[in-house]
Enzyme design. Structure first.
Site, short mmCIF file in Angstrom:
data_model
loop_
_atom_site.label_atom_id
_atom_site.label_comp_id
_atom_site.label_asym_id
_atom_site.label_seq_id
_atom_site.Cartn_x
_atom_site.Cartn_y
_atom_site.Cartn_z
N GLY A 27 52.97 50.89 114.57
CA GLY A 27 52.63 50.20 115.81
C GLY A 27 52.19 51.14 116.90
N HIS A 33 43.99 53.82 114.74
CA HIS A 33 44.49 52.76 113.85
C HIS A 33 43.40 51.71 113.61
CE1 HIS A 33 48.54 54.01 115.60
NE2 HIS A 33 48.75 54.09 114.31
N ASP A 148 47.91 63.02 109.44
CA ASP A 148 49.18 63.27 108.74
C ASP A 148 48.84 63.72 107.33
OD1 ASP A 148 51.26 62.23 110.74
OD2 ASP A 148 49.77 60.64 110.69
N VAL A 174 40.78 60.93 113.93
CA VAL A 174 40.00 60.45 115.09
C VAL A 174 40.47 61.25 116.31
CG1 VAL A 174 39.37 58.45 116.49
CG2 VAL A 174 39.86 58.17 114.04
N ARG A 185 52.15 59.57 119.91
CA ARG A 185 53.03 60.46 120.68
C ARG A 185 52.30 61.11 121.86
NH1 ARG A 185 55.64 61.29 115.24
NH2 ARG A 185 57.74 60.47 115.52
#
Ligand code: PAF
Length: 283
Positions: A27, A33, A148, A174, A185
């Protein structure tokens, strides 16, 4: 877009669907995303996204409690893009109805290095929840971001080793215009820290350029990069040049032969831990 909170409702929505493309998230969605959702849309139909802040992948002193939970904003963003057919947003009781005694433990060679060395249970938590989510959604393809990098490799290894019929697609990192990789974060950064943060990506580019300029001792290059972060007030965990294929250290011969490499870093700026990486070849 249908928003479902239970596994039963999810399965009702997906009955008979054989080409599901899945994007798992925690989220607090941002442009990166939404870009993962678009890639999913190109590779399957329907697209399913999930939002679940997975306690199992947070260490005891990490930001599980303050991790931003913004479900209503996230729903609005996904509805605006129109790529996602079902959003699965379970609560902890739905996904972990009993103590999680069965856990997926990635092997040492991939799971305990780099991020795994600094966040000992992180990849166990990620692998366990991703396996659960795959079992609920039963996707044909799933999309993960390259930011990641090690997570992507762990998930790919898990799918291979458990013969999961899921193709894992990697989405390029991105970035904001100044180079900072988008991350939920980043919202923890103060204005001054946000101005400093793109230095991390610049440093990865410097490491790449140094190795492209001619043979250099990797340990010296990595230590120099760590020192330059420290000199600017960062607290780096690692800057490491590794082979893309297995995240092990390359030999000088491999570097000179054009082995695909990736330089990975994690560093704390104030209270915020940022990670980034850059793929390259030295020749
Ligand atoms: O990358 C993330 O957002 C999480 O680690 C994931 C893959 C959704 C598992 O909780």
């Amino acid at each position: 877009m249908k928003v479902v909170h239970s596994i039963e409702a999810l399965r009702d929505q997906l009955r008979g669907q054989l080409r599901v493309a899945f994007v798992p998230t925690m989220g607090n969605l941002h442009a990166a995303h939404l870009s993962l959702m678009r890639l999913a849309r190109q590779h399957g139909d329907p697209v399913v996204a999930s939002i679940f802040v997975n306690r199992l992948q947070f260490g005891p002193n990490e930001d599980f409690d303050r991790y931003p939970r913004t479900l209503q904003d996230d729903i609005a963003k996904l509805e605006g893009e129109r790529d996602v057919y079902v959003l699965f947003a379970p609560d902890e009781r739905e996904l972990y109805p009993e103590p999680q005694n069965f856990r997926i433990q990635p092997g040492q060679a991939l799971g305990q290095i780099l991020e795994g060395a600094f966040r000992p249970d992180f990849f166990m938590g990620v692998s366990t929840v991703v396996l659960k989510l795959f079992s609920c959604v039963q996707p044909r393809v799933a999309v993960f971001g390259k930011k990641d990098y090690q997570q992507l490799m762990v998930v790919r290894a898990m799918c291979r080793q458990f013969q999961l019929p899921v193709e894992i697609l990697a989405h390029e990192t991105v970035r904001d215009a100044d180079g900072l990789a988008l991350s939920s974060r980043n919202r923890y950064l103060s204005a001054a820290e946000r101005a400093e943060a793109p230095y991390l990506y610049g440093l990865l580019q410097q490491v790449r350029d140094t190795l492209r300029a001619g043979p250099s001792d990797l340990a010296v290059v990595e230590a120099g990069a760590m020192q330059s972060l420290q000199a600017r007030g960062w607290a780096p965990d690692y800057v490491a040049v590794r082979r893309q294929r297995d995240l092990q250290a390359p030999s000088q011969d491999e570097i000179q032969a054009g082995e695909p490499l990736v330089v990975l870093t994690a560093a704390r700026l104030g209270g915020t831990r940022l990670i980034d990486n850059l793929e390259f070849t030295a020749v």
